[in-house]
Structures are given as C-alpha cells and as structure tokens.
Design an enzyme around this catalytic site. Structure first.
Site, PDB file in Angstrom:
ATOM      1  N   ASN A 271       0.687  -1.075   0.029  1.00 48.59           N
ATOM      2  CA  ASN A 271      -0.350   0.235   0.165  1.00 48.59           C
ATOM      3  C   ASN A 271       0.767   1.560   0.131  1.00 48.59           C
ATOM      4  O   ASN A 271       1.260   1.378   0.668  1.00 48.59           O
ATOM      5  CB  ASN A 271      -1.030  -0.079   1.494  1.00 48.59           C
ATOM      6  N   GLU A 272       0.997   1.281  -1.264  1.00 50.47           N
ATOM      7  CA  GLU A 272       1.915   2.414  -1.169  1.00 50.47           C
ATOM      8  C   GLU A 272       1.648   4.196  -1.241  1.00 50.47           C
ATOM      9  O   GLU A 272       0.190   3.753  -1.076  1.00 50.47           O
ATOM     10  CB  GLU A 272       2.500   2.816  -2.947  1.00 50.47           C
ATOM     11  N   PRO A 273       1.845   4.982  -0.960  1.00 45.91           N
ATOM     12  CA  PRO A 273       1.494   6.473  -0.350  1.00 45.91           C
ATOM     13  C   PRO A 273       0.198   6.839  -1.438  1.00 45.91           C
ATOM     14  O   PRO A 273       0.641   6.650  -2.439  1.00 45.91           O
ATOM     15  CB  PRO A 273       2.108   7.956  -0.742  1.00 45.91           C
TER      16      PRO A 273
ATOM     17  N   SER B   6      -2.293   5.298  -1.268  1.00 47.07           N
ATOM     18  CA  SER B   6      -3.787   4.110  -0.561  1.00 47.07           C
ATOM     19  C   SER B   6      -4.585   4.823   0.395  1.00 47.07           C
ATOM     20  O   SER B   6      -3.904   5.416   1.431  1.00 47.07           O
ATOM     21  CB  SER B   6      -2.861   3.171   0.040  1.00 47.07           C
TER      22      SER B   6
ATOM     23  N   THR C 157      10.662   2.297  -3.746  1.00 45.17           N
ATOM     24  CA  THR C 157      10.169   0.984  -3.340  1.00 45.17           C
ATOM     25  C   THR C 157      10.964  -0.157  -3.857  1.00 45.17           C
ATOM     26  O   THR C 157      11.937  -0.895  -4.066  1.00 45.17           O
ATOM     27  CB  THR C 157       8.856   0.546  -3.637  1.00 45.17           C
TER      28      THR C 157
END
Ligand code: F6R
Length: 634
Positions: free
Chosen positions: A160-162, A164, A179
């Site tokens: 869950n990247e920024p 999300s 990432t």
C-alpha cells in the site's frame, strides 16, 4: 528493552525498542507461539498474516528454531501473505511464493493447503476476482489473528504505497519508484523490478486482531518516526495503524533513533546532562533557531525546553563556548594525526607519525563514496594505507555491464572466457541465477573499477586487497548468512597489517545489508584479537555508507575537503562505471552516486558554517568506535 516515560506525549502508537533485531524477534516469536498453542489447546485454528522482505527473516528463523527445538507445531495454523509481485510466477527467485517456501514453509509442519499467498501470475482481467476471492477466504477462515508487517521507506505496509486510502482492500497496485529502487539489487537492476503488485489493502490489515510492525536499521528511522509521531495521512499508509486498537511497533535502537524520546530526550523527561547530551542539545538548538552557537542566549535555552541544562551547566555563554570548542576540535586536515603537533585536542594521535591504516569497504565503492578525500590525504601524508574490499560486489553488476566488458575483450582478441560469458548472457532466462563463472567475471569488473577509482586517490595497486568473503559469494542480497570463514579471513588480514587505524562502516545499518553483515564479521574478527598487544594502539573510525552523514553532535573527526579534493572525489566515484545510476535516489535532482555523495559532504560543511564555525567546501565525517567488550561502548 528500554522504556522512557513522557514519550506518550509524542508517540501515537505503542512502541517497544530492543537492543537489536534478534532480541526483538525472540519476544515476538514467543508471543506468537503462545497464541498458537493457546488455540491448539482449545482445538481451534489460528490465522497468521505474513510479510516478506528482509525484515521478517530473523523472526522466521526464530519460529523455525522453536519448531525444531521446542516442539512448536503449525498444524492448526492458516497463513495469509500480504502481497506478491504481479506478472512473475512462483518459481521466480524473487517471487514471494518462493521466498516464503525458502524462508519458512519448507522448514515447518504447516500443511500446504493452509498456505495462502496472493497470485502474481494470473491474467490481468482475472486479478479483480482473484483479489475478491482472497478477501473472502480470509473472512471464511475467521479473519487474521496476528498480522506481521514490515515498513517500506515510502511508508508502505504490504504494498500500500502513498496514496492508498484507509478503506482500501486487496487489489492490484503500482509500485512506487523508491520501492522499485530498493528492490533493484534483488532483481539485478531497476528495469527488471515488476511495476505492479497484488496487495492486501490498508483496511484488510486493519481488520487483523493484533498487528506487529517490525523495523530494523537506520534507513527506517525517518519513516518510523513519521508513522509514530505525525498525524495519520494517506501519503504515509503506515500512519493509519495509529487507529488500530492492538498494534505494536517493534524496533531496534537504530530504527527508533529518530523518535523524540531519543532525538530530544530533554522534551520527554529529565535526562542526565552528560557532555555528549549537552553537545547534542546545544547543536540542535543552534541549528533549529538558525543562530550560531556563540550567539545563543539564556532565553533561547529556556524557551526551547532546555532550562534545566542552562541552569545546571550554564550560563549560556559558557556552555556555548564549551560546545563550540568541542565541535571545533573535531575538525582536522590530518586524519592520520599531525606529526610534531600537540595532539591534546586532536581526534588522532600525532605518533606514530607514519601509521598503518586499513580501510575496510564492504563492497567496492563504499570507501570512496564516504571517504575519498580522507583517503587521499592519508596517502599524501605518507601513511601506509591498505584498502580491503570485503566482498566482491559481483551481485551488483548488471548483465549489460558484463556484456559490455565481454564484447570489449572479444573485439580486442581476448581469451575464450569472453565468448563463454557472452553465450551465458545470451542464454540467460528470466529465472536464471549467474553461474560461478559469470559471477567471477563480474567480480573482475568491480575489481578493475575499484583499482581505477583508488588511482584517483593516488593509492598504488599493490595496496589493494580483495577478500571476496564467502558469505557473499554463496548468498543473495538481503539473505546473506555469515560464518566463521568470513571472520577468519578478516581476522587474518587484521593480524597481518596490525593497523594503527581502521576505517570501517555498517554498524547500525539494516541488519540484512552487506554493510551490516560485514560490520558484524569485523566485530567478531577484532574481538578475537583483543589480547593482541597492537589492539590497544588501534583506533577504529566509523564512516557511514547509507548516503547520509553522521549528525554533528556524534562526529568525532571531520575532515574538510578543498574544492579540488571534491572534484577528485567525484572522479574517484565515477570510475565505478557499473554502479552508475544504481543507488537509491535520495533526491531526484541527483541521480548519480557522485552527486549524492558530494552533496552530502557539502551539506555537512554548511551545517558547520551555520553553527558559526569555518565555512568549508565540503566535509567528510567519522565517529570513533570502541570495542564493547572493553566496557566503553559508543
Ligand atoms: C513485504 C511487504 C513490504 C515490506 C517492506 C519492507 O511483504 O509487504 O511492505 O515489508 O517493503 O521491506 P524490507 O523488509 O525488505 O525492508
């Protein structure tokens, strides 16, 4: 485990800090084992949520140990993994399916039918359904009892990247650039890292009844601080865990080091004002207020939570001068000591005038990134300098570079090895690992780059050693295991050189990194030599290899660089051709390693200037390490 009062004011998540990752995972594994056994006794199932990456590896080793030695059984356990890369199948060496088998499932009695990992190999138009089915299965199993998490430098949990949201559920996501850069080494280059992944959502994770987030090493310190101390935001998904009713952050001291309780302990309690803490708080105050050290007044201290300090150790001007002098005394143009000079306040001894100096570099390039200018000075001042590369670094060489070198050799009428290498590169499939021959060839590339680089520092070729430590040759990034042969090789080198000075790195790095592994090998090696007479006369200096510099209050030796030395340093770094554009980018403006390294040294110089000391072009910094067994821990 440390516990300091007052921190609740700043920390929005329960945090437990341990001396190291091993101590931390022992505690977590014990709690998980107790929960599994409790359910076993009631004849009930237990649902465990699992993570991949380097962070949970020591936890999995501990669970395996408990299975083997303490009879911990997993027959009633069902597992759900957080995520999987999209577009690679379970046989790929970097797939999380394979990772889980190698790191845990193959070593315990967990029934195959109770293992669940999101599918990365489904067709794109089937992903949505597969994700829904995953959610339904979690529900059907009664929900997750305990969820293990790591944290990415972007603040992601799962993938869950920024961006999300708190109500996101299992789905296909695009990976953040940072990432993908962090995974570049594992995949032999950023361009091989998948762009997408399937991940449990933030809400799926929040539904777990208990969550442990684990983090090790200094590189996680900033993101941990933000997740724990700042308000929850979508740009940092881990911060949503603040809303969870049963979550613990389990940290080692390095990943906890940016928390206010460590960074500014005077804000959370009544610390003992040691000279070190006084230096830390006064330099912090000066930088925070943008006022040189010598211009700070009592009021500045009083208004910034430092009344006790100024009352106990003041008045302000006396304290300012003391700290100013301490910082001033760290600066030296003579990193090997200045012969014929009073060394009372110098970081290094004047004698012996000609020292034996050993620079240990975990991978080729760590040395010049952090200390090229210092290295040049040591050579110029006539010290007997040896640079030893502990690992070959061959895993960090992209195939394209090997191709380039082999093409060149072939064109120049080189040996048959060139065509063997080219054949292997041609035949290499998506899942193949490099053969021993290809890895050796890649090592030669790095050796030659290292030699060219050290030539820029005027170091003769004869003073360079390549140890090719076995742990690296037999391992993969983030899953290395060191052993006695690594320690023995390092010990032999130390014993042979009997150095007056050692420069080394990796002490608080992510424990799975090459730098941290090399530091632990060094520590074991030098500890084994503690009875040698030369050890008492050996200063060990730490340099940093994570793209940052030591903080001003920590620095014990700072070596200024002239504008010309800065140019030469850039040249030295530039010789590591295979590593260009390979480092994680801290700042998008600086995509090259040499730009990042030099900017870091310039920023340090600017900090000294802001404190009111001399204004230099750039500065390289070191901290002195004392052997813990001698009771003078750093
Ligand atoms: C892995 C995962 C990720 C990692 C994170 C940290 O399943 O979901 O969130 O936990 O990227 O990775 P490491 O542990 O390799 O630093």
């Amino acid at each position: 485990m440390s516990d300091r009062s007052g921190q609740e004011l700043y920390e929005r998540i329960p945090v437990k800090v341990f001396d190291d990752a091993q101590a931390a995972v022992c505690e977590v594994a014990k709690e998980i084992a107790a929960a599994i056994r409790l359910r076993q006794n009631e004849d009930k199932p237990f649902v465990l949520g699992l993570a991949t990456g380097s962070t949970p590896v020591p936890l999995y080793r501990e669970l395996i140990r408990m299975h083997r030695e303490e009879g911990l059984r997993f027959a009633n356990v069902t597992t759900f993994n957080l995520d999987e890369y999209f577009g690679i199948d379970g046989r790929h060496p970097e797939s999380y399916h394979r990772f889980m088998r190698e790191q845990l499932f193959d070593h315990i009695d967990l029934p195959e039918s109770q293992i669940n990992i999101p599918q990365g190999a489904v067709a794109r138009d089937e992903v949505f359904e597969a994700c829904q089915a995953y959610e339904e299965k979690i529900l059907a199993c009664g929900g997750i009892d305990v969820q293990i998490l790591g944290i990415g430098r972007t603040g992601h949990i799962g993938f869950n990247e920024p961006g999300s949201g708190p109500s996101s559920r299992t789905r296909l996501v695009t990976l953040d650039r940072l990432t993908r850069q962090d995974a570049a080494r594992d995949f032999q280059g950023e361009h091989n890292v998948p762009r997408y992944a399937v991940t449990m959502g933030v809400e799926t994770i929040m539904d777990a009844r208990k969550v442990y987030l684990l983090a090790w090493g200094r590189s996680k310190a900033e993101v941990v601080k933000a997740a724990v101390e700042d308000a929850p935001v979508e740009s940092l998904p881990a911060s949503f865990l603040q809303e969870h009713l049963n979550v613990s952050f389990v940290l080692d001291t390095a990943s906890a080091s940016e928390l206010i309780r460590y960074k500014c302990p005077w804000l959370v309690g009544f610390p003992e004002w040691t000279p070190e803490l006084a230096r830390e708080s006064v330099t912090h105050l000066s930088l925070k207020l943008g006022k040189p050290l010598l211009k700070l007044v009592d009021k500045d201290y009083q208004e910034n939570g430092l009344s006790e300090l100024v009352t106990e150790k003041g008045p302000a001007y006396g304290l300012n001068i003391r700290v100013f002098n301490e910082v001033q005394h760290t600066i030296t143009g003579w990193p090997g000591g200045k012969p014929d000079a009073d060394d009372t306040y110098r970081p290094e001894r004047a004698l012996p005038a000609r020292k034996r100096v050993l620079v240990l570099s975990p991978e080729p390039q760590d040395d010049v990134l952090s200390m090229a200018a210092t290295l040049s000075r040591l050579v110029a001042h006539g010290h007997e300098v040896t640079v030893a590369y502990l690992t070959s670094g061959n895993l960090g060489v992209p195939d394209e570079e090997a191709n380039w070198a082999a093409d060149l050799m072939q064109e120049a009428g080189g040996a048959s090895i060139a065509s063997e290498v080219l054949d292997e590169l041609d035949a290499k499939g998506a899942f193949s690992e490099d053969s021993e021959k290809l890895r050796r060839f890649k090592s030669y590339i790095r050796r030659n780059e290292a030699r060219a680089s050290l030539e820029m520092c005027s170091l003769p070729k004869g003073c360079i050693r390549f140890l090719d430590l076995p742990f690296y040759e037999n391992g993969r990034y983030r899953r290395f295991e060191t052993g006695e042969s690594d320690v023995a090789a390092t010990r032999t080198l130390l014993q042979e050189i009997r150095p007056h000075q050692v420069f080394v790195t990796g002490e608080a790095a992510d424990p799975s990194s090459v730098q941290a592994k090399c530091f632990s090998v060094f520590e074991d090696a030098i500890r084994g030599l503690s009875v040698e007479p030369w050890i008492d006369d050996c200063y060990v200096w730490l340099y940093r290899s994570d793209g940052r510099e030591w903080e001003i209050h920590q620095v014990e030796m700072s070596v200024p660089c002239s504008p010309d030395e800065v140019k030469a340093k850039a040249q030295a770094i530039y010789q590591h051709r295979s590593q260009r554009s390979q480092l994680p980018v801290m700042n998008p403006e600086q995509s090259e390693a040499w730009e990042q390294a030099i900017e870091c040294n310039r920023e340090t110089a600017a900090l000294y200037d802001r404190l009111g000391l001399a204004e230099y072009e750039a500065i390289e910094c070191f901290v002195r390490w004392k052997m813990p067994s001698k009771g003078i821990e750093k």
